[in-house]
Structure formats: structure tokens, C-alpha cells
Design a protein around this motif. Structure first.
Motif, short mmCIF file in Angstrom:
data_model
loop_
_atom_site.label_atom_id
_atom_site.label_comp_id
_atom_site.label_asym_id
_atom_site.label_seq_id
_atom_site.Cartn_x
_atom_site.Cartn_y
_atom_site.Cartn_z
N GLY A 163 44.35 27.41 38.32
CA GLY A 163 43.81 27.98 37.08
C GLY A 163 44.67 27.72 35.87
O GLY A 163 45.19 26.62 35.67
N ILE A 166 48.85 39.54 36.73
CA ILE A 166 48.43 38.44 37.60
C ILE A 166 49.60 38.12 38.52
O ILE A 166 50.74 38.02 38.06
CB ILE A 166 48.02 37.21 36.77
N ARG A 187 32.64 29.39 38.45
CA ARG A 187 33.24 28.77 37.26
C ARG A 187 33.01 27.26 37.26
O ARG A 187 32.76 26.66 36.23
CB ARG A 187 34.75 29.03 37.22
N ASP A 223 42.16 37.50 26.59
CA ASP A 223 43.23 38.01 27.48
C ASP A 223 44.49 37.15 27.42
O ASP A 223 44.88 36.52 28.42
CB ASP A 223 42.74 38.07 28.95
N PHE A 258 45.81 36.57 42.12
CA PHE A 258 44.84 37.64 41.85
C PHE A 258 45.24 38.38 40.58
O PHE A 258 46.39 38.32 40.13
CB PHE A 258 44.71 38.62 43.02
N SER A 270 38.16 38.59 41.38
CA SER A 270 39.47 38.72 40.73
C SER A 270 40.61 38.08 41.52
O SER A 270 41.77 38.20 41.14
CB SER A 270 39.78 40.22 40.51
N ARG A 291 50.83 35.36 41.41
CA ARG A 291 50.51 34.01 41.88
C ARG A 291 51.42 33.60 43.03
O ARG A 291 52.64 33.80 42.95
CB ARG A 291 50.71 32.99 40.75
N MET A 320 47.60 28.49 35.05
CA MET A 320 49.00 28.07 35.21
C MET A 320 49.12 26.55 35.33
O MET A 320 50.06 25.94 34.80
CB MET A 320 49.63 28.74 36.42
N1 UDP Z 1 41.34 36.62 36.62
C1 UDP Z 1 40.44 37.66 36.51
N2 UDP Z 1 39.97 38.00 35.27
C2 UDP Z 1 40.34 37.37 34.14
C3 UDP Z 1 41.26 36.29 34.26
C4 UDP Z 1 41.74 35.95 35.51
O1 UDP Z 1 40.09 38.29 37.50
O2 UDP Z 1 39.90 37.74 33.05
C5 UDP Z 1 41.87 36.25 37.94
C6 UDP Z 1 41.37 34.90 38.42
O3 UDP Z 1 40.22 35.05 39.23
C7 UDP Z 1 42.53 34.40 39.23
C8 UDP Z 1 43.76 35.03 38.58
O4 UDP Z 1 43.27 36.13 37.82
O5 UDP Z 1 42.44 34.87 40.56
C9 UDP Z 1 44.54 34.09 37.68
O6 UDP Z 1 43.67 33.57 36.71
P1 UDP Z 1 44.14 32.48 35.66
O7 UDP Z 1 45.17 33.05 34.75
O8 UDP Z 1 44.48 31.23 36.37
O9 UDP Z 1 42.89 32.32 34.72
P2 UDP Z 1 41.56 31.47 34.88
O10 UDP Z 1 41.97 30.09 35.21
O11 UDP Z 1 40.79 32.16 35.95
O12 UDP Z 1 40.94 31.64 33.52
#
Ligand code: UDP
Length: 254
Positions: free
Chosen positions: A99, A92, A219, A129, A176, A201, A94, A101
Motif C-alpha cells: 500500500g 497502522i 481497490r 488521513d 492493519f 481494515s 505493518r 508504504m
Molecule cells: N486502512 C484502512 N483505512 C484507511 C486507510 C488504510 O483500513 O483509511 C488500512 C488498509 O486496509 C491497510 C492498512 O490500513 O490494511 C495500511 O494502509 P495504507 O496506509 O497502505 O493505505 P492504502 O494503501 O490502503 O491507502
């Protein structure tokens, strides 16, 4: 159409055996999931748009020498890809806090980060994950130290290219997720970008209004999910021929 052997079915895509050894066909579904499969739905036309958007991004990355699994788009929902062994680690990148973080570190959504931050997550649906460190990755043999270096370096280069590409069409690339694979070629193994890069993603915000143009709309039960994906495609200049009428929809069902 001849029946093809299904190699793998994931949440948003299906992989079929390709026409030649070492190739696969990647089919993009309209299915959407969030919160580790707790929320499920269909975003009509999403597969068509993500196929186009991911093709466009992979081509731009190939142009600047970033190796990817992408070969060519075959039709509205399918692309030909090189078969790789997926590294079970998601990267990931950023630029702006959002999200997980914001929740983990208490940083308000929208805060510009002092520099781009790279995180690793272990690919496991059962575990949701989880965030992991390089120590876990090497100790458990998920990837080697050189592969970690490749993923970090490629991830940051991809971020630079995509940040500029989206900024040019009035979109902020917030963060992403990308996946990498091992491409075996005779005696050589290369780390290449795999999977997809699409509004599924990435977090993509309109530069002026900060309106969300990505899967966060799904979401967060917001309206206009399919329209947001279409808007990203429109700004990149890649709406399917005939415009959105080539797709069924837009409509979101749950
Ligand atoms: N993301 C993804 N697949 C996953 C988890 C996250 O494509 O299984 C992408 C999500 O769309 C965002 C970035 O990774 O653009 C960071 O995601 P985050 O860790 O903030 O998790 P989230 O809040 O989406 O669960």
C-alpha cells in the motif's frame, strides 16, 4: 422494530443509540469505499461477514486482556458496543510492505519489514488521513502522551495476537489499521480498541500463494471480493449458520 436514533453514519457502518446509557449499536453495511471515497461500491454480504469477523477478533483480544469497546453481537449485522470518544488518530501496524508504504518509500510490495512498524494518521476525510508524527498529535491536542503510549503498546500487542491467529489458519497479516476510543468510567478514562477489525481494515494474504483476501481486491478491481471475505471467515471457523446461503450474494456491483 422500534425506531432508533441514528447517532452517526460512516462509510461502512452506522451507529445507533444503544439500549442503555453508555452503549451504542454498531450496524455493518455492505457499502465499500476506497481511495478516500473516490471509488464506491457494494460488496453483498460484507456487513454480515465483517460483523462476525470483527466479533471473533475482539473476543480473542478480550481473552488476552486487551480492552475493547465490544460487548456482544446482537444479530447478523449488529453488535452492541460501549460508547467511547474516538481519538482522531488511526494507528497502522505493518509487518510486510504494501500500500502507501511501498509508494512513499519505494519498498517493493511483499518485502518483510525488519520489525513491525507503527504509523499514525490523522483521521480526516477531507485531508485523506495524512501520516502524522507524535509531535503533531501532542501539539494539536489530538491525544496525550500517555494515550500515544497506550495506543503504541496495544497496537503491538494486537499485532502479536492477530499475527499468530491468522498464521494458524494459513494467512499472512501484512498490515492493519485500528482506532481507539476514550472510555469514561466514573473518574477514570481508559484507552480501548474501538471501530472494527476486518478484511476492510487489514491486508491478509494467503500464506502459500500470497493471494489477497481483503479489500485490496475491491481497490484493485479484482474479482471474488465477497468470496475472499468469506474465505477469511471460513478459515477462522465462523461462517454464519447455514453457510454463505444466509447472506445475499456474493456479488460486487459498482
Ligand atoms: N486502512 C484502512 N483505512 C484507511 C486507510 C488504510 O483500513 O483509511 C488500512 C488498509 O486496509 C491497510 C492498512 O490500513 O490494511 C495500511 O494502509 P495504507 O496506509 O497502505 O493505505 P492504502 O494503501 O490502503 O491507502
Amino acid at each position: 422494530m422500534a425506531r432508533r436514533r441514528k447517532v452517526y453514519e460512516g462509510k461502512a457502518k452506522i451507529l445507533f443509540e444503544g439500549p442503555e446509557p453508555g452503549t451504542l449499536v454498531q450496524y455493518f453495511k455492505d457499502d465499500a469505499t476506497a481511495f478516500n471515497n473516490e471509488k464506491k461500491g457494494v460488496i453483498t454480504g460484507k456487513g454480515v461477514l465483517n460483523n462476525r469477523i470483527s466479533e471473533y477478533i475482539m473476543l480473542r483480544l478480550n481473552e488476552v486482556g486487551i480492552p475493547t469497546h465490544f460487548v456482544r453481537r446482537l444479530n447478523m449485522r449488529e453488535q452492541l458496543i460501549r460508547e467511547v470518544e474516538i481519538i482522531p488518530v488511526e494507528l497502522i501496524v505493518r509487518n510486510i510492505a504494501a500500500g502507501s508504504m511501498t509508494k512513499r518509500l519505494g519498498i517493493p510490495e511483499g518485502t518483510a519489514l525488519p520489525r513491525s512498524i507503527v504509523e499514525f494518521c490523522y483521521k480526516s476525510d477531507e485531508l485523506g488521513d495524512p501520516l502524522v508524527t507524535e509531535e503533531h498529535i501532542t501539539a494539536f491536542g489530538w491525544a496525550t502522551p500517555p494515550e500515544i503510549d497506550d495506543m503504541m503498546a496495544l497496537g503491538l500487542r494486537i499485532n502479536d495476537v492477530l499475527f499468530g491467529l491468522f498464521a494458524g489458519v494459513g494467512i499472512r497479516l501484512v498490515d492493519f489499521k485500528i482506532e481507539f476510543g476514550r472510555l469514561y468510567n466514573e473518574e477514570e478514562v481508559r484507552t480501548v480498541l474501538a471501530d472494527e477489525i476486518s478484511p476492510d481494515s487489514c491486508r491478509l494474504w494467503d500464506s502459500g500463494s500470497n493471494e489477497k483476501l481483503d479489500k485490496d481486491r475491491f481497490r484493485q478491481d479484482m474479482s471474488g471480493v465477497a468470496e475472499a471475505y468469506q474465505e477469511v471467515a471460513r478459515r477462522l471457523g465462523i461462517l454464519p449458520e447455514g453457510g454463505p446461503r444466509d447472506m445475499k450474494g456474493p456479488a460486487v456491483m459498482q
